[in-house]
Design a protein around this motif. Structure first.
Motif, mmCIF file in Angstrom:
data_model
loop_
_atom_site.group_PDB
_atom_site.id
_atom_site.type_symbol
_atom_site.label_atom_id
_atom_site.label_comp_id
_atom_site.label_asym_id
_atom_site.label_seq_id
_atom_site.Cartn_x
_atom_site.Cartn_y
_atom_site.Cartn_z
ATOM 1 N N ILE A 230 38.550 50.569 32.439
ATOM 2 C CA ILE A 230 37.636 49.849 33.318
ATOM 3 C C ILE A 230 36.462 49.315 32.528
ATOM 4 O O ILE A 230 35.922 48.262 32.830
ATOM 5 N N LEU B 255 36.278 43.993 37.954
ATOM 6 C CA LEU B 255 37.705 43.694 37.927
ATOM 7 C C LEU B 255 38.002 42.258 38.330
ATOM 8 O O LEU B 255 37.196 41.614 39.013
ATOM 9 N N SER C 79 43.019 42.052 41.227
ATOM 10 C CA SER C 79 43.216 43.491 41.098
ATOM 11 C C SER C 79 42.939 44.220 42.410
ATOM 12 O O SER C 79 43.304 45.377 42.571
#
Length: 425
Positions: free
Chosen positions: A33, A410, A414
């Motif tokens: 992430i 993101l 996603s």
């Protein structure tokens, strides 16, 4: 006590930010992430391609047709004119109909207009068809509801249309179709449709297994309950119920109905919720070490989910017999356990939704679990503190916080398009 809750929230947000910063400083080839995001390379759509790759009027795209809107109908007030000077409206009928659309469609179209000018300086977005009041489109066309537009570029350069379609996807249209050599078709969900607000939940009629024996309706769970769950290896265990990430008492929701026969089970959950699916090549009959968490909307007959065996001692892969849709008015509930998993109606499911990465979601809730545990230890009579069930129905504040962070960190693709209700800007 209120001051302590406020302080806990502040510390929690600070902890999340620290984790994000520290993960962003890490290096290496891993898919993380915190990995630095490079500018996204846009790929033009091919002729006749549509995104998402499902039919337009299905739950995963723009949702069902809700009826034609006429100038004399009550729903006509749902349409709003678009006078954006950066958009050219063909308006061949000279009635202004092409400028009328739902607010959601207007928002996406205005965002697309900016992208077009950035992509091709001097070129504007052009709308050839908007709301249709004359019946020029096929039966149940979303043009009749002001939820669809046909677009081109102002210079009508057809070599640009594939990229124009891609820009429409990035702008947030719920369904984009390179329909014709002459235009791109785009549509959106209805403003107040069930499909647009499905969230990630189970119905209130769903049941869980309690450590002290027996079952309990998911809507009746409270902090202190310990419910049946499973660890990463598929071993059954009892885990603390912490809170509801979403709770909507008595609401109408559209649920996916997942049914198996051997063992027999029936689970209802919303499109964006995660369900563990066994790999087809794995013939193991126990555990879930190689399972994959999929959105409920992606589960298909023939895939295998994990169901509690007859003796209640192990999980067994069970082939999905049917997948259907059902609307219920028993409310919608998203329970969170310390383990991050839960058995609902004897089927193993994730506690998470919106993002199709169970491990990422569980990692993101680590600060919440830690501080909730600390507060519970310091104030054992505090009813669970910030982790307790929210006083009012709705999405938990921590879930909203993570959604905002996820939307920033993101890529848009996603996140499940039906994962969380957000206000139009």
């Amino acid at each position: 006590m209120d001051e302590m809750l406020l302080l806990t929230r502040i510390l929690l947000v600070g902890f999340i930010c620290a984790l994000l910063v520290s993960s962003g400083l890490t290096c290496g080839p891993g898919r993380g992430i915190g990995k630095r995001r490079h500018p996204k390379k846009l790929t033009p759509l091919a002729y006749k391609q549509f995104i998402p790759n499902v039919a337009e009027k299905t739950l995963g795209a723009s949702g069902r047709y809700e009826g034609k809107i006429t100038r004399n109908s009550e729903r006509f007030k749902e349409l709003t004119p678009n006078y954006n000077p950066d958009i050219i409206f063909k308006d061949e009928e000279n009635t202004g109909a092409d400028r009328l659309m739902t607010q959601r469609c207007k928002d996406k179209l205005n965002a697309l207009a900016i992208s077009v000018m950035n992509q091709w300086p001097g070129v504007k977005l052009r709308v050839t068809e908007g709301w249709d009041e004359d019946g020029h489109h096929s039966e149940e066309s979303l043009h009749y509801e002001g939820r669809a537009v046909d677009i081109t570029t102002s210079d009508r350069d057809r070599s640009k249309y594939g990229m124009l379609a891609r820009l429409a996807v990035e702008a947030g249209f719920d369904w984009v179709y390179y329909e014709s050599k002459a235009h791109i078709h785009c549509s959106v969900k209805a403003e107040n449709s069930v499909a647009a607000k499905s969230g990630g939940c189970f119905p209130g009629s769903a049941t869980v297994h309690l450590e002290q024996g027996g079952t309990k309706l998911v809507k009746d769970l409270s902090p202190g309950d310990r419910v049946l769950a499973a660890d990463a290896e598929g071993r059954l265990l009892y885990s603390d119920f912490l809170t509801f990430l979403d709770r909507e008492d008595g609401s109408h929701k559209l649920f996916y109905v997942i049914e198996t026969r051997q063992p027999r089970a029936r689970l209802l959950l919303t499109a964006a919720h995660l369900l563990f699916v066994a790999p087809q090549h794995n013939q193991s009959q126990e555990g879930t070490p190689s399972s994959q968490a999929l959105f409920a909307s992606r589960v298909r007959p023939g895939q295998r989910v994990y169901v509690l065996g007859e003796g209640g001692q192990q999980l067994l892969p069970a082939s999905v017999h049917s997948v259907s849709l059902r609307e219920e008015a028993s409310g919608a509930y998203a329970p969170l356990t310390a383990q991050g998993t839960i058995l609902i109606n004897r089927v193993l499911a994730s506690c998470y939704a919106v993002i199709e990465e169970h491990s990422w979601a569980h990692w993101a809730f680590a600060p919440f679990r830690l501080l909730q545990g600390m507060l519970a230890a310091l104030c054992p009579s505090g009813g669970g503190g910030p982790g307790g069930a929210p006083a009012a129905p709705g999405i938990h504040w921590y879930s909203r916080l993570l959604y905002r962070i996820g939307s920033w960190v993101l890529d848009s693709d996603s996140l499940h398009p039906l994962g969380m209700v957000v206000q139009s800007s």
